[in-house]
Scaffold this active site. Structure first.
Site, short mmCIF file in Angstrom:
data_model
loop_
_atom_site.label_atom_id
_atom_site.label_comp_id
_atom_site.label_asym_id
_atom_site.label_seq_id
_atom_site.Cartn_x
_atom_site.Cartn_y
_atom_site.Cartn_z
N CYS A 416 0.87 -1.18 0.00
CA CYS A 416 0.00 0.00 0.00
C CYS A 416 0.91 1.22 0.00
O CYS A 416 1.86 1.28 -0.78
CB CYS A 416 -0.96 -0.03 1.19
SG CYS A 416 -0.16 -0.13 2.81
N ALA A 417 0.66 2.19 0.87
CA ALA A 417 1.55 3.34 0.97
C ALA A 417 2.63 3.12 2.02
O ALA A 417 3.75 3.60 1.88
CB ALA A 417 0.76 4.60 1.28
#
Length: 459
Positions: A416-417
């Site tokens: 994800c981030a």
């Protein structure tokens, strides 16, 4: 005149107790609403009015419950999607008084048809407006989403533009009191603070820099937002009126025997930190840390399912139960908090999820080993800003409904981030029998920090 902000963590929902001269009003109360009564008593005030800025999609309103506790009258804007059974209608130009405070209604549709803002005046000190409760029309750094009426997309975006122009006429000195802050699903670009003014937003809010109505509409139509399935439940409850949250929100502690029995039919939800889940978790459990419960429980758990919590402490279990109650998830069987060494000593089945770093992911991206796939679970707007070449995109909330499109023979590295949402998504896969899953800790943040290339779009 006083303004007390009450923030509901997880949802990043903001409500307000406002008053003076022995009386007070509440704006957008949450479901566990005793806090407003307690604060009003501390300030020597009686709650006389309750105002809703719009029908919330992301939480259960506490307005009908607070009305029963206090005898106050609830007001809601016009043009709701149905009969708001517990509220009277507050329309443009109406004015209400509560002690030193005067509240004037502005209809500000766009986010929803029933959106209103409440302009606050301090009757003991001048005639100018002091602040405005903008609901989800205007945030700190952003404006409301307009995707709830897809068949009227252009119309409602235009309505929001008109509403914002109305708010801007109040004067640069007026404080902005929004209904949500950074981290809420109601906006993508909110500033990480809960206070602002009309003047500051006029100067710095990117959406308010767009002065052409058609250009504003085009910008809103280009946005991408997600609507968790539980939003439909919130829509119904916030027309009919939700039931009170339990005053005692600490679930019952469970022993090992009870946990094993509940695991046969209950959804096991691990609310510990993601690193704790990755290191060791009860087999079959989902990773939903307390701070992420409100955002993702509605994606991964059906509202009528029984939930059993895996927590570190009584306090953590209580916080988790409170966050779940705010979105209507009340069926909590209890919680299990035996320290990890006790799991093994009592022959409790537990698993772990491997973690990989930037160098290993870079090697895999370059070599493209057979049977390996990088799975990116960020939002669409994040993906549009750049991806790792060869990755496949499935938003974290969509993973449960995309399971059939995934192969159990594939080795998935989830990203994800930062790694938090990746852990949530990985837990869904592992709980459903995907045995070859690891998490890219650091994810896109680490990838870019190390200077690796970013592609335009996923595979």
């Amino acid at each position: 005149m006083f303004i007390e902000k009450i923030k509901s963590e997880g949802l990043s929902q903001l409500s307000y107790l406002i008053g003076g001269g022995g009386k007070a009003v509440v704006i957008d109360p949450r479901r566990d609403c005793e806090i407003y009564v307690e604060k009003a008593a501390q300030l020597g005030c009686r709650i006389t009015h309750i105002f809703e800025t719009h029908r919330n999609e992301d939480l259960v309103s506490g307005a009908p419950i607070l009305a029963e506790l206090t005898g106050a009258t609830v007001y809601h804007g016009p043009n709701a999607a149905g009969d708001v059974k517990y509220a009277k209608t507050a329309a443009e130009g109406e004015s209400f008084k509560a002690g030193e405070v005067r509240i004037e209604v502005l209809e500000t549709p766009g986010h929803t048809d029933d959106s209103v803002s409440y302009v606050l005046y301090d009757q003991s000190f001048g005639d100018d407006a002091v602040a405005v409760c903008t609901g989800d029309a205007l945030f700190v750094g952003d404006v409301g989403r307009t995707d709830f009426y897809p068949d009227r997309a252009k119309e409602v975006a235009g309505l929001l533009f008109d509403s914002l122009q109305k708010l801007l006429t109040l004067g640069d000195h007026v404080y902005v009191l929004p209904a949500h802050g950074a981290g809420s699903v109601c906006g993508d670009n909110m500033a990480n603070r809960d206070f602002s003014s009309i003047g500051y937003e006029r100067a710095h809010n990117k959406m308010l820099q767009i002065t052409d109505r058609d250009e504003f509409i085009a910008a809103k139509l280009d946005e991408h937002h997600y609507q968790p399935p539980y939003f439909r439940l919130m829509e119904r409850l916030n027309l009919e009126g939700g039931t009170p949250a339990s005053r005692v929100l600490v679930p019952a502690p469970l022993d090992l025997k009870e946990l094993r029995e509940l695991a046969k039919h209950s959804v096991l939800v691990d609310v510990r930190d993601v690193t704790a889940y990755l290191g060791s978790h009860v087999a079959g459990s989902l990773a939903l840390p307390v701070g992420m419960l409100a955002s993702f429980a509605g994606w991964l758990i059906e509202p009528d399912k029984q939930i059993t919590l895996i927590a570190e402490s009584d306090a953590q279990a209580e916080t988790a139960a409170r966050h779940l109650a705010r979105i209507g998830f009340d069926n909590i069987a209890g919680y299990f908090a035996l320290p990890i060494p006790g799991w093994a000593a009592n022959a409790l089945s537990f698993d772990a999820v491997s973690v990989v770093g930037v160098d290993e992911v870079a090697r895999r991206v370059e070599e493209r080993p057979s049977g390996w796939q990088l799975l990116d679970v960020r939002s669409q707007s994040e993906v549009e800003s750049g991806v790792i070449e060869g990755s496949r995109h499935i938003y974290v909330g969509h993973v449960p409904v995309e399971l059939e499109s995934l192969s159990r023979d594939t080795h998935y590295t989830v990203m994800c981030a930062s790694g938090a949402r990746a852990t949530v998504a990985a837990s869904v896969l592992v709980s459903q029998g995907f045995n070859n899953v690891d998490v890219f800790m650091g994810s896109m943040g680490a990838w870019q920090s190390e200077g690796h290339a970013v592609a335009d779009k996923p595979a």
